[in-house]
Motif scaffolding. Structure first.
Motif: not given
Length: 134
Positions: A31-47
């Motif tokens: 699904a991500i590979a099929g996006l126009a821009d597959p650069n999607v963040i999976m993990f972010s630093e939590r607060n």
């Protein structure tokens, strides 16, 4: 509790994104590979400081993921009390930026002004703040 939080498009079906026609359910590799821009963040630093501060409005949220469809404020500015300008993630943990892990497993240090669009699978910030952290 100190490390990273997972973008919830990876942990459960993203009904909001499905209704919008952005994703068909889970954010799978195909699904991500099929996006126009597959650069999607999976993990972010939590607060982690906010989640462990009993005087914050989001003290001890026993959740390891965060919901992007709630909008930008939920990510970085939904607090009140002692932490009014904070949210699920910490966009300025390291010298004004944070580390982010992408779907293809590469990692980047970014300022929030750049990372914010990659939180969303279609790169459209939901409910954008008028004055987001930079």
């Amino acid at each position: 509790m100190w490390g990273y939080a997972l973008n919830s498009i990876w942990t459960h079906k993203s009904c909001s994104y499905a209704l919008e026609g952005v994703l068909d359910g889970f954010a799978t590799e195909s699904a991500i590979a099929g996006l126009a821009d597959p650069n999607v963040i999976m993990f972010s630093e939590r607060n982690s400081a906010g989640l462990t501060d009993p005087s914050s409005s989001f003290y001890y949220v026993p959740q390891d993921d965060y919901d992007t469809w709630d909008g930008e404020a939920a990510l970085v500015q939904w607090g009140s009390g002692s932490r009014p300008n904070e949210g699920w993630i910490d966009p300025q943990r390291h010298s004004g930026g944070s580390n982010y892990v992408y779907a293809d497993s590469h990692a980047k240090w970014l300022r929030w002004g750049r990372a914010r669009i990659d939180q969303y699978p279609d790169h459209v910030v939901r409910f954008p703040l008028s004055n987001p952290p930079q």
